[in-house]
Write a protein that holds these residues in place. Structure first.
Motif: not given
Length: 213
Positions: A156-178
């Motif tokens: 709708l807004k034509g925007e994205s929030v992203f990460i390209t190198g976040g938590a490790l695979r073994s961490d099992l989760n990642q929080v992204i603030q929007i």
């Protein structure tokens, strides 16, 4: 007919092929003859331009993500052009003028690294998206040290929030603030992985859509 005086290094007078020669204040110069520009709006061209505009709207907010995600698919073309070509050829559905991006087929990263196992997302907390997955470290090319890549796309807004190198695979989760302004908007979620050296990537996976609180 144009003439070249004093051999090939001499001045050009008139037109030779698509080159026009002239003289200004005793200085010989040449310039290319302008090509006639045509812009016929055939059905095929209109269809292609409509698809291109749709793909462009999807890819532009994700440009910096794509620069990483398509880094291994940018031989003789930019990462953006490579992504554009992929989307145009694989991820647009429907018929003119009602074309749509098929997010399930739209790859924002490409590669042979093992992807996320059973990825899901959670929008139950305002102002954030939590991504989670199962640990498949040691299976295929997956390593515990691989880092998550994730995208929250707001069409709708034509925007994205992203990460390209976040938590490790073994961490099992990642929080992204929007942004709070995303409240009530439908969001599209993508996830992938990049190895610790930054040399191998997985295909991104589309997880689904949800409404931000």
């Amino acid at each position: 007919m144009g003439k070249i005086g004093k051999g090939i290094l001499g001045g050009v007078s008139g037109k030779v092929a698509n080159v026009v020669g002239a003289n200004w204040k005793g200085i010989d110069y040449i310039r290319a003859k302008p090509l006639s520009v045509r812009n016929p709006r055939t059905d095929l061209q209109v269809n292609q331009r409509t698809k291109f505009a749709l793909a462009l709207r999807f890819l532009q907010p994700n440009l910096n993500f794509i620069k990483v995600g398509y880094k291994n698919f940018s031989v003789k073309k930019s990462q953006f052009n490579s992504a554009m070509s992929y989307i145009l050829n694989n991820a647009i559905s429907g018929t003119y003028p009602n074309y749509l991006i098929d997010y399930s087929l739209a790859l924002l990263s490409r590669g042979s690294l093992s992807g996320a196992l059973n990825p899901v997302f959670d929008l139950s907390t305002a102002g954030q998206v939590e991504f989670s997955w199962d640990d498949n470290s040691g299976e295929g090319s997956a390593l515990a040290t691989d880092k998550v890549m994730a995208v929250v796309y707001n069409p709708l807004k034509g925007e994205s929030v992203f990460i390209t190198g976040g938590a490790l695979r073994s961490d099992l989760n990642q929080v992204i603030q929007i942004p709070n302004s995303y409240s009530g908007d439908e969001l599209e979620m993508f996830i992938g992985f990049i190895n610790d050296a930054g040399t191998q990537l997985s295909n991104s996976a589309y997880i689904g859509s949800g409404t931000a609180l």
